[in-house]
Design an enzyme around this catalytic site. Structure first.
Site, short mmCIF file in Angstrom:
data_model
loop_
_atom_site.label_atom_id
_atom_site.label_comp_id
_atom_site.label_asym_id
_atom_site.label_seq_id
_atom_site.Cartn_x
_atom_site.Cartn_y
_atom_site.Cartn_z
N GLU A 1 0.85 -1.19 0.00
CA GLU A 1 0.00 0.00 0.00
C GLU A 1 0.88 1.24 0.00
OE1 GLU A 1 -4.05 -1.64 2.23
OE2 GLU A 1 -2.78 -0.18 3.23
N HIS B 1 -8.65 10.41 3.63
CA HIS B 1 -8.32 9.32 2.72
C HIS B 1 -8.40 9.85 1.29
CE1 HIS B 1 -8.21 5.48 0.65
NE2 HIS B 1 -7.82 4.94 1.80
N ARG C 1 -0.62 9.18 2.42
CA ARG C 1 -1.99 9.64 2.21
C ARG C 1 -2.14 11.16 2.18
NH1 ARG C 1 -5.37 5.25 5.89
NH2 ARG C 1 -5.21 3.53 4.41
N HIS D 1 -11.15 10.44 7.13
CA HIS D 1 -11.01 9.00 7.30
C HIS D 1 -10.58 8.57 8.69
CE1 HIS D 1 -10.37 4.85 6.24
NE2 HIS D 1 -9.08 4.92 6.45
N ARG E 1 -1.07 8.78 9.56
CA ARG E 1 -0.96 7.33 9.77
C ARG E 1 -0.52 6.60 8.50
NH1 ARG E 1 -4.38 3.18 8.75
NH2 ARG E 1 -6.23 4.49 8.41
#
Length: 428
Positions: free
Chosen positions: A110, A225, A267, A328, A363
């Protein structure tokens, strides 16, 4: 009502904490909605695991870099070093992760990860983990589950938490005595117009902490997000298009169907790039192309995303889908130490509502489930050690005047406004 331990929230952190408390201790788990309406059930991508010792340094660096090096390094180390044991426990509880042809755990990648270290179950990893934890909790005779039961306030005496005020499913108010209270109420997405969170997650525990002077940390750090399915219709929540989709090869395009960004940026950086492109193009979304992923893999790894897109009128094997950023995740929250302790004695916080600094300013993808489980277990171990020194019979909690809580709706609105005001102040 009386209990030894009150856990507020039925997501993965609350359930994992309950499972690590002794079976001779009475545990009560309450949830504001039904047992399955937690953001833990919504997690699509996966859960990180340090693959071997050689992976430690890069995993640590990836987490720190995503968090802009504002992370608490001890929290990061504890999370990474504990990942293998947590995964072993989940497998023992019946969690089924994707395996390769030889039966070994399969890993995906990811954004912002330098290596593939993410375990997954199709695109419903959170549901797979949390549902299996819930099944285990239901087997425990010492754990009582109460749905549609909201936390209105905590009860304090001599600067210690000794219980809570609850609003039950029938609207009745009740006091519950407890030797310790664990706040696991999830995020704050319900405060935002566009969020991937359930609407009832409105930062209640953070608001109660504000009310009682319990220390908070990094409340201005809120993650957006990058990719949720764009729709003109107002929905209950924004449907998330997992980061794993981009990890497996999906591309992002501008209005001219030209690739404009590295899809595997952290992100916050990717979100900023998308917003900048939307402003440049004067559009309300950008395009995400899932066609680079082979159809067989797409349907096997992301069946629910594919199905939802079909329901919304898109065939992802033949066309791009419109995506837009949405709120998010909450990196900040109630300040805790490495064992989940807050600044108030006998009050703990775990999961998204807590902040031990592990995520820093942003995060890293798929660290949320892992962090929640690691520190929920540590909290349970600390509570166990403490409760052995205190017997429930010795508690003498204060009696509560219910008058201030009769208008629970207005009370909750006041709390929500307090959270938003605090976030706005800290952001400045």
């Amino acid at each position: 009502m009386k209990t030894d331990i009150l856990i507020v929230g039925s997501g993965c952190s609350g359930l994992f904490c309950a499972l690590h408390l002794p079976k001779d201790i009475q545990v009560t788990v309450i949830t504001k909605s039904d047992l399955e309406s937690s953001d833990s059930f919504l997690a699509q991508g996966g859960i990180c695991m340090m693959r071997d010792e050689a992976d430690y340094d890069s995993y640590f660096e990836d987490t720190m870099r995503a968090g802009h090096y504002e992370n608490d390094t001890t929290s990061v180390e504890l999370m990474i070093r504990s990942s293998g044991q947590v995964i072993q426990e989940l497998v023992a509880y019946g969690v089924e992760f994707q395996r390769d042809g030889k039966g070994r755990l399969a890993f995906t990648n990811e954004g912002a990860h330098s290596h593939s270290r993410i375990l997954f179950h199709q695109d419903i990893t959170g549901k797979e983990i949390t549902s299996k934890l819930l099944n285990q909790v239901k087997k425990r005779a010492n754990i009582r589950l109460l749905e549609h039961t909201a936390l209105l306030d905590i009860i304090c005496q001599d600067q210690k938490c000794c219980g809570a005020v609850l609003k039950k499913a029938d609207g009745a108010l009740e006091q519950i005595e407890a030797a310790a209270v664990v706040l696991a109420t999830g995020g704050i997405g319900g405060l935002f117009e566009h969020s991937t969170n359930f609407r009832h997650l409105t930062g209640d525990a953070v608001a109660i902490a504000l009310r009682h002077g319990v220390a908070l940390k990094d409340v201005q750090y809120i993650q957006i997000h990058p990719t949720t399915l764009y729709t003109k219709d107002k929905q209950e929540r924004s449907f998330l298009i997992s980061e794993s989709v981009r990890g497996e090869g999906a591309r992002l395009y501008d209005k001219h169907m030209q690739r404009f960004v590295n899809e595997l940026l952290p992100r916050d950086e990717l979100t900023a790039a998308i917003f900048a492109q939307m402003e440049k193009d004067q559009t309300s979304f950008v395009w995400e192309d899932l066609r680079p992923i082979p159809p067989k893999e797409l349907n096997a790894h992301f069946p629910n995303i594919v199905a939802h897109c079909v329901d919304m009128g898109y065939d992802v094997t033949k066309e791009c889908i419109p995506v837009v950023p949405a709120q998010h995740y909450f990196m900040g929250g109630i300040q805790i130490d490495y064992n989940g302790r807050t600044s108030m004695e006998q009050l703990y916080a775990i999961g998204e509502t807590a902040c031990n600094g592990v995520h820093g300013k942003n995060r890293l993808a798929s660290n949320s489930l892992l962090e929640s489980l690691v520190f929920a277990k540590r909290a349970a171990q600390d509570i166990t050690a403490c409760i052995k020194q205190k017997k429930a019979a010795e508690r003498q909690p204060a009696c509560v005047d219910f008058a201030p809580y009769i208008d629970a709706g207005r009370l909750q609105e006041t709390y929500r406004n307090a959270v938003l005001q605090t976030i706005a102040t800290e952001s400045r």
